[in-house]
Design an enzyme around this catalytic site. Structure first.
Site, PDB file in Angstrom:
ATOM      1  N   LEU A 162       0.861  -1.174   0.000  1.00 31.70           N
ATOM      2  CA  LEU A 162       0.000   0.000   0.000  1.00 31.70           C
ATOM      3  C   LEU A 162       0.903   1.231   0.000  1.00 31.70           C
ATOM      4  O   LEU A 162       1.990   1.206   0.587  1.00 31.70           O
ATOM      5  CB  LEU A 162      -0.898   0.037   1.245  1.00 31.70           C
ATOM      6  CG  LEU A 162      -1.916  -1.098   1.418  1.00 31.70           C
ATOM      7  CD1 LEU A 162      -2.690  -0.918   2.728  1.00 31.70           C
ATOM      8  CD2 LEU A 162      -2.884  -1.157   0.244  1.00 31.70           C
ATOM      9  N   ASP A 163       0.466   2.290  -0.647  1.00 32.83           N
ATOM     10  CA  ASP A 163       1.224   3.530  -0.602  1.00 32.83           C
ATOM     11  C   ASP A 163       1.384   3.996   0.841  1.00 32.83           C
ATOM     12  O   ASP A 163       0.562   3.665   1.712  1.00 32.83           O
ATOM     13  CB  ASP A 163       0.514   4.624  -1.399  1.00 32.83           C
ATOM     14  CG  ASP A 163       0.467   4.327  -2.889  1.00 32.83           C
ATOM     15  OD1 ASP A 163       1.292   3.523  -3.359  1.00 32.83           O
ATOM     16  OD2 ASP A 163      -0.399   4.903  -3.572  1.00 32.83           O
ATOM     17  N   LYS A 164       2.399   4.784   1.083  1.00 27.41           N
ATOM     18  CA  LYS A 164       2.675   5.288   2.430  1.00 27.41           C
ATOM     19  C   LYS A 164       1.428   5.883   3.083  1.00 27.41           C
ATOM     20  O   LYS A 164       1.118   5.596   4.241  1.00 27.41           O
ATOM     21  CB  LYS A 164       3.781   6.346   2.367  1.00 27.41           C
ATOM     22  CG  LYS A 164       4.032   7.061   3.680  1.00 27.41           C
ATOM     23  CD  LYS A 164       5.070   8.161   3.523  1.00 27.41           C
ATOM     24  CE  LYS A 164       5.269   8.924   4.825  1.00 27.41           C
ATOM     25  NZ  LYS A 164       6.258  10.023   4.667  1.00 27.41           N
ATOM     26  N   ARG A 267      -5.464   5.910  -7.654  1.00 29.73           N
ATOM     27  CA  ARG A 267      -5.256   7.358  -7.680  1.00 29.73           C
ATOM     28  C   ARG A 267      -5.184   7.865  -9.121  1.00 29.73           C
ATOM     29  O   ARG A 267      -5.770   8.903  -9.459  1.00 29.73           O
ATOM     30  CB  ARG A 267      -3.984   7.696  -6.914  1.00 29.73           C
ATOM     31  CG  ARG A 267      -4.046   7.281  -5.446  1.00 29.73           C
ATOM     32  CD  ARG A 267      -2.677   7.245  -4.792  1.00 29.73           C
ATOM     33  NE  ARG A 267      -2.044   8.558  -4.762  1.00 29.73           N
ATOM     34  CZ  ARG A 267      -0.790   8.769  -4.392  1.00 29.73           C
ATOM     35  NH1 ARG A 267      -0.012   7.741  -4.044  1.00 29.73           N
ATOM     36  NH2 ARG A 267      -0.298   9.999  -4.377  1.00 29.73           N
TER      37      ARG A 267
END
Length: 336
Positions: A162-164, A267
């Site tokens: 997962l992205d930060k 996104r």
């Protein structure tokens, strides 16, 4: 000079007292003489030939840390060309990257755990894997501290990321066979990954939409990904299913289902249809509703347990900041 030479020193026999003072117990100073075989080579490639037990990446890090000199002058560019007869020195020492894979105790929110795998609810702000700018304090470091056996697994058993600033559910393997099985399941699109996202602008039209649009590096901004024309730019097929959950004057709450796992996929796809995520400034979003990170949460994870063959379904309540943002806009999320 036909042959290169390598002289190893602990720093104690250096003629320069400054060398002795700077060389600590975790360092090793080596003097090098570049020969005809290295003449004209980039410095990093020449170093690989003279100290082949270390990777080119590690040697480049030492150059970046000003740990390499040629003829007593610090060299800061790996691309610097060396000449036969040049005398170099390299201070072998730990770098942030070389120390990245070390245990660091941290609080992990375990949703499920057995001897084969774990499901973790990752908070926003936690980097999953060490990378430039984040060589420590990552989920990987926490996993190594939680289970010493994770050191024997690639990436400590992490099979997807997962992205930060994305919160929510992740599955982590605890054995190599389970890791391989989970990776195969993800590649075969047998793992259900569902997200809740808060986006700008009210939703218009059908409440369900399938986006099939290839994603690659943005040719105009290498820090971003983008929907690309694969006839002109490199990219990979990407599919996201989007379902409208609720609408309001400021924006919309949607559920996104991944069928592929491209970098920043949700996104990028949401921005491509005119609905950038709230606070996702990289892709056109702005800070709103009190949330300051991209409003994206991995809410549901479903897969078949590789060992027990049991159907596993996990759900995670919204992170506090995202729940607060929904209330700011008069929205609500029903987890069912």
């Amino acid at each position: 000079m036909k042959n290169s030479e390598l002289i190893i020193s602990s720093g104690l026999d250096s003629e320069d007292p400054e060398d002795r003072a700077d060389t600590g117990p975790d360092t090793e100073l080596r003097y090098l003489v570049f020969g005809e075989a290295q003449h004209g080579l980039r410095l990093d490639r020449a170093l690989v030939e003279l100290v082949p037990e270390f990777s080119r990446s590690y040697l480049q890090q030492l150059i970046d840390l000003e740990g390499v000199t040629i003829n007593r002058e610090v060299v800061r560019k790996p691309s610097t060309r060396v000449k036969a007869g040049d005398i170099g020195a390299i201070e072998l020492r730990p770098t942030p990257q070389s120390q990245a894979f070390k245990p660091e105790v941290m609080a992990l929110e375990l949703v499920f755990e057995d001897e084969h795998l774990m499901v973790i609810n990752k908070p926003a702000g936690l980097v999953v894997h060490p990378a430039p700018g984040n060589w420590s304090g990552t989920l990987l470091n926490g996993l190594l501290a939680y289970d010493a056996k994770a050191m024997n697994l690639p990436r400590a058993g992490i099979v997807h990321r997962l992205d930060k600033d994305t919160s929510g559910l992740m599955v982590v393997a605890r054995t190599r066979p389970v890791m391989d099985a989970l990776i195969r399941s993800i590649a075969a699109r047998e793992v259900g990954r569902h997200y809740v996202a808060l986006a700008h602008r009210p939703w218009v039209g059908s409440g369900r939409r399938e986006i099939n649009a290839p994603i690659g590096r943005d040719p105009r901004n290498r820090l971003r990904m983008a929907v690309v024309d694969t006839e002109k730019n490199s990219g990979k097929l990407a599919r996201t299913d989007i379902e409208l959950l609720q609408n309001c004057d400021q924006g919309c709450l949607v559920r996104c289902t991944l069928h592929t796992g491209r970098t920043h996929q949700i996104r990028v796809h949401m921005a491509s249809i005119g609905h950038p995520l709230v606070a996702d400034v990289l892709y056109g979003g702005t800070v709103a509703a009190g949330i300051r990170r991209q409003a994206l949460h991995a809410c549901r994870l479903a897969f078949t347990h590789p060992v027990t063959q049991q159907s596993m379904v996990f759900q995670a309540t919204l992170a506090e900041d995202l729940d607060h943002a929904l209330k700011q806009w008069g929205l609500s999320y029903n987890q069912a």
